[in-house]
Every structure is written in C-alpha cells, then in structure tokens.
Design a protein around this motif. Structure first.
Motif, PDB file in Angstrom:
ATOM      1  N   LYS A  98       2.200  20.389  27.988  1.00  0.00           N
ATOM      2  CA  LYS A  98       2.022  21.833  28.204  1.00  0.00           C
ATOM      3  C   LYS A  98       2.221  22.209  29.662  1.00  0.00           C
ATOM      4  N   GLU A  99       1.715  21.384  30.591  1.00  0.00           N
ATOM      5  CA  GLU A  99       1.898  21.659  32.023  1.00  0.00           C
ATOM      6  C   GLU A  99       3.368  21.601  32.408  1.00  0.00           C
ATOM      7  N   LYS A 100       4.086  20.602  31.906  1.00  0.00           N
ATOM      8  CA  LYS A 100       5.507  20.447  32.225  1.00  0.00           C
ATOM      9  C   LYS A 100       6.317  21.620  31.682  1.00  0.00           C
ATOM     10  N   MET A 101       6.042  22.003  30.452  1.00  0.00           N
ATOM     11  CA  MET A 101       6.775  23.126  29.862  1.00  0.00           C
ATOM     12  C   MET A 101       6.452  24.436  30.579  1.00  0.00           C
ATOM     13  N   LYS A 102       5.207  24.615  30.977  1.00  0.00           N
ATOM     14  CA  LYS A 102       4.827  25.819  31.720  1.00  0.00           C
ATOM     15  C   LYS A 102       5.573  25.866  33.051  1.00  0.00           C
ATOM     16  N   LYS A 103       5.710  24.714  33.712  1.00  0.00           N
ATOM     17  CA  LYS A 103       6.444  24.625  34.968  1.00  0.00           C
ATOM     18  C   LYS A 103       7.917  24.995  34.776  1.00  0.00           C
ATOM     19  N   GLU A 104       8.456  24.696  33.585  1.00  0.00           N
ATOM     20  CA  GLU A 104       9.857  25.013  33.272  1.00  0.00           C
ATOM     21  C   GLU A 104      10.031  26.442  32.770  1.00  0.00           C
ATOM     22  N   GLY A 105       8.925  27.199  32.674  1.00  0.00           N
ATOM     23  CA  GLY A 105       9.003  28.601  32.260  1.00  0.00           C
ATOM     24  C   GLY A 105       8.792  28.852  30.781  1.00  0.00           C
ATOM     25  N   TRP A 106       8.378  27.851  30.025  1.00  0.00           N
ATOM     26  CA  TRP A 106       8.145  27.987  28.595  1.00  0.00           C
ATOM     27  C   TRP A 106       6.685  28.338  28.336  1.00  0.00           C
ATOM     28  N   THR A 107       6.440  29.144  27.308  1.00  0.00           N
ATOM     29  CA  THR A 107       5.099  29.541  26.906  1.00  0.00           C
ATOM     30  C   THR A 107       4.721  28.792  25.636  1.00  0.00           C
ATOM     31  N   PHE A 108       3.553  28.157  25.665  1.00  0.00           N
ATOM     32  CA  PHE A 108       3.072  27.434  24.488  1.00  0.00           C
ATOM     33  C   PHE A 108       2.638  28.444  23.433  1.00  0.00           C
ATOM     34  N   LEU A 109       3.159  28.311  22.208  1.00  0.00           N
ATOM     35  CA  LEU A 109       2.805  29.210  21.118  1.00  0.00           C
ATOM     36  C   LEU A 109       1.707  28.615  20.252  1.00  0.00           C
TER      37      LEU A 109
END
Length: 122
Positions: free
Chosen positions: A69-80
């Motif tokens: 989740k941290e890595k995806m957030k850093k890449e601009g993705w939002t966890f659904l």
C-alpha cells in the motif's frame, strides 16, 4: 586408523553429503536467482524486489500489505479494497489488481501486477 575412527569419518562424510544434496535440491526447486532475492530480502524486509518473470515481485511476508500500500501510494495509486488475495488500486480512472500469493514457505510473498501498469521494485 582403528575401526572406530573409520566409522566416525564415514558417518561425517555421509551426513555432509546428504546435506549438500538437500541444499542442491532446495536451490534447484526455488531457482538460484530467487535464492539471491531471498538473501537480499533478509537484509532489508521492507522492500519489494523484481523477479525474473515479467510482472512478478518478491517481498517478505511480514508487513507485506502495508509495504504494498505504501509503494502504490508513492506511485500515485489509491487503495480501493481487498478481495481475497487481490488488492484493487485506482489512478486517474484506471483500475489495477495486484494479486499476492505465498510461495516456498510462509516467509515470502509474490505479487503479480495485472497488465504490468506499475513497477513495484524499490
């Protein structure tokens, strides 16, 4: 050399040979490159490393959800949300699914990125 020492030496060599064969089978089963990744992860467990197979990444099982989740957030993705082993993320109206599965033993997780839309390697 007396008989007792011969038995001790032969026993030691036999045990050593069995251990070497077991290690060779383990490395052959997992793959040498994956053993190297596992060694790298033993030094730093909060990373995600790219595997040889395109779109697959390896990480340690402890805290793997938070690291993803941290890595995806850093890449601009939002966890659904999460459904089973699938983690759903959204970015600019586009949705992707990252699936997680435990392999070899309970200490490692492989992520597979749908459509290879993001590089998870740290």
């Amino acid at each position: 050399m007396n008989k007792t020492w011969k038995i001790v030496v032969i026993s030691f060599v036999s045990v050593l040979l069995v251990c070497l064969i077991a290690a060779a089978i383990y490395i052959n089963n997992i793959g040498y490159s994956n053993v190297k990744l596992m060694y790298e992860l033993s030094k730093n467990s909060n990373v995600i490393l790219k595997m040889e197979t395109e779109g697959e990444y390896l990480t340690k099982a402890n805290r793997h959800r938070e690291v993803l989740k941290e890595k995806m957030k850093k890449e601009g993705w939002t966890f659904l949300h999460q459904e089973g082993a699938g983690y759903f993320f959204e970015k600019n109206g586009k949705e992707t699914i990252i699936t997680a599965r435990q392999i070899w033993n309970r200490h490692y997780v492989v992520y597979k990125v749908t459509d290879r839309v993001v590089d998870l390697s740290s």
